[in-house]
Scaffold this motif. Sequence first.
Motif, PDB file in Angstrom:
ATOM      1  N   ASN A   9       0.750  -1.561  -0.292  1.00 49.41           N
ATOM      2  CA  ASN A   9       0.183  -0.453   0.387  1.00 49.41           C
ATOM      3  C   ASN A   9       1.050   1.005  -0.150  1.00 49.41           C
ATOM      4  O   ASN A   9       1.822   1.410   0.805  1.00 49.41           O
ATOM      5  N   GLU A  48      -9.063   0.758   0.747  1.00 48.13           N
ATOM      6  CA  GLU A  48      -8.433   0.333   1.614  1.00 48.13           C
ATOM      7  C   GLU A  48      -8.685   1.592   2.839  1.00 48.13           C
ATOM      8  O   GLU A  48      -9.187   2.525   2.789  1.00 48.13           O
ATOM      9  N   THR A  54      -2.927  -0.081  -3.470  1.00 44.40           N
ATOM     10  CA  THR A  54      -2.429  -0.865  -3.174  1.00 44.40           C
ATOM     11  C   THR A  54      -1.995  -2.260  -3.884  1.00 44.40           C
ATOM     12  O   THR A  54      -3.523  -2.450  -5.403  1.00 44.40           O
TER      13      THR A  54
END
Length: 103
Positions: A9, A48, A54
């Motif tokens: 990420n 996220e 990500t």
Amino acid sequence: MIIYNVTTNIHESVHDQWLKWMQEKHIPEILATNKFSSARIVKVLVEEEMGGITYSVQYITDSKETLEKFYVEDEPEFHREALGLFADKMLSFRTELEVISEH
């Protein structure tokens, strides 16, 4: 066949720099170790809670033994470089996968 998967990420503020570095420097250098036959970078299509973007980078190798050699001979320096460039702007975890069959 073994897949060495690194899921990362990356913070939006360094996203473009990170993606360019991955495609033009990091992945080619890892492939140059001759421990992997190919690699692909894929975007994870889930948002996220912590934000960021990500990606999964999948490196294909012939065996667990070859992957272990990579961990010992090469991975520490690659990890150090990534942390030096992106430090607290990225969060990564690694997964080892064994291919059972392809259809």
